[in-house]
Design a protein around this motif. Structure first.
Motif, PDB file in Angstrom:
ATOM      1  N   UNK A  80      11.572  57.482  16.898  1.00 53.65           N
ATOM      2  CA  UNK A  80      13.021  57.402  17.034  1.00 53.65           C
ATOM      3  C   UNK A  80      13.816  58.572  16.701  1.00 53.65           C
ATOM      4  N   UNK A  81      13.140  59.386  15.531  1.00 52.67           N
ATOM      5  CA  UNK A  81      14.140  60.397  14.888  1.00 52.67           C
ATOM      6  C   UNK A  81      13.629  61.389  15.793  1.00 52.67           C
ATOM      7  N   UNK A  82      12.395  61.597  16.366  1.00 54.28           N
ATOM      8  CA  UNK A  82      11.659  62.450  16.960  1.00 54.28           C
ATOM      9  C   UNK A  82      12.473  62.948  18.296  1.00 54.28           C
ATOM     10  N   UNK A  83      12.655  61.645  19.024  1.00 53.19           N
ATOM     11  CA  UNK A  83      13.450  61.408  20.206  1.00 53.19           C
ATOM     12  C   UNK A  83      14.783  61.988  20.216  1.00 53.19           C
ATOM     13  N   UNK A  84      15.343  61.718  19.063  1.00 56.39           N
ATOM     14  CA  UNK A  84      16.845  62.048  18.885  1.00 56.39           C
ATOM     15  C   UNK A  84      16.977  63.451  18.499  1.00 56.39           C
ATOM     16  N   UNK A  85      16.020  64.220  17.938  1.00 55.00           N
ATOM     17  CA  UNK A  85      15.930  65.630  17.732  1.00 55.00           C
ATOM     18  C   UNK A  85      15.770  66.317  18.859  1.00 55.00           C
ATOM     19  N   UNK A  86      14.966  65.820  19.853  1.00 56.40           N
ATOM     20  CA  UNK A  86      14.699  66.384  21.208  1.00 56.40           C
ATOM     21  C   UNK A  86      15.880  66.297  22.023  1.00 56.40           C
ATOM     22  N   UNK A  87      16.603  65.313  22.006  1.00 57.43           N
ATOM     23  CA  UNK A  87      17.622  64.841  22.847  1.00 57.43           C
ATOM     24  C   UNK A  87      18.620  64.081  22.415  1.00 57.43           C
ATOM     25  N   UNK A  88      19.597  64.616  21.694  1.00 59.40           N
ATOM     26  CA  UNK A  88      20.512  63.830  21.102  1.00 59.40           C
ATOM     27  C   UNK A  88      21.417  62.859  21.775  1.00 59.40           C
ATOM     28  N   UNK A  89      21.515  63.245  23.126  1.00 57.82           N
ATOM     29  CA  UNK A  89      22.480  62.472  24.093  1.00 57.82           C
ATOM     30  C   UNK A  89      21.743  61.157  24.439  1.00 57.82           C
TER      31      UNK A  89
END
Length: 89
Positions: A80-89
């Protein structure tokens, strides 16, 4: 994870996976595995900092397991953190 009940744990390793039902309660629900049994069988592995683990949400998992006296350790990756770092929107 703070107010919700833990209903199960999904674990996988080397391509194999299992789901451990611990808190489902609905009409016709199959027997659940007591959390005390899960803690006795897996607690040391879940808490071991030397055994690397990945999580889909480390914060949620740490909180949910802490309610049962399991202090999750060794999480080296959080999807989940990795996903946010890739695309915060």
């Amino acid at each position: 994870p703070v107010a919700g009940a833990l209903v199960g744990l999904a674990l996988s390793w080397k391509g194999d996976g299992v789901y451990i039902p611990v808190g489902h309660s609905y009409l016709g629900c199959p027997p659940q595995i007591p959390m005390s049994h899960v803690k006795a069988a897996l607690g040391s592995v879940l808490q071991d900092e030397q055994i690397q683990k990945q999580s889909s949400s480390k914060k949620r998992d740490v909180i949910a397991l802490a309610h049962h006296g399991i202090h999750l350790g060794g999480v080296v990756f959080d999807t989940m953190l990795a996903s946010y770092l890739i695309d915060p929107d």
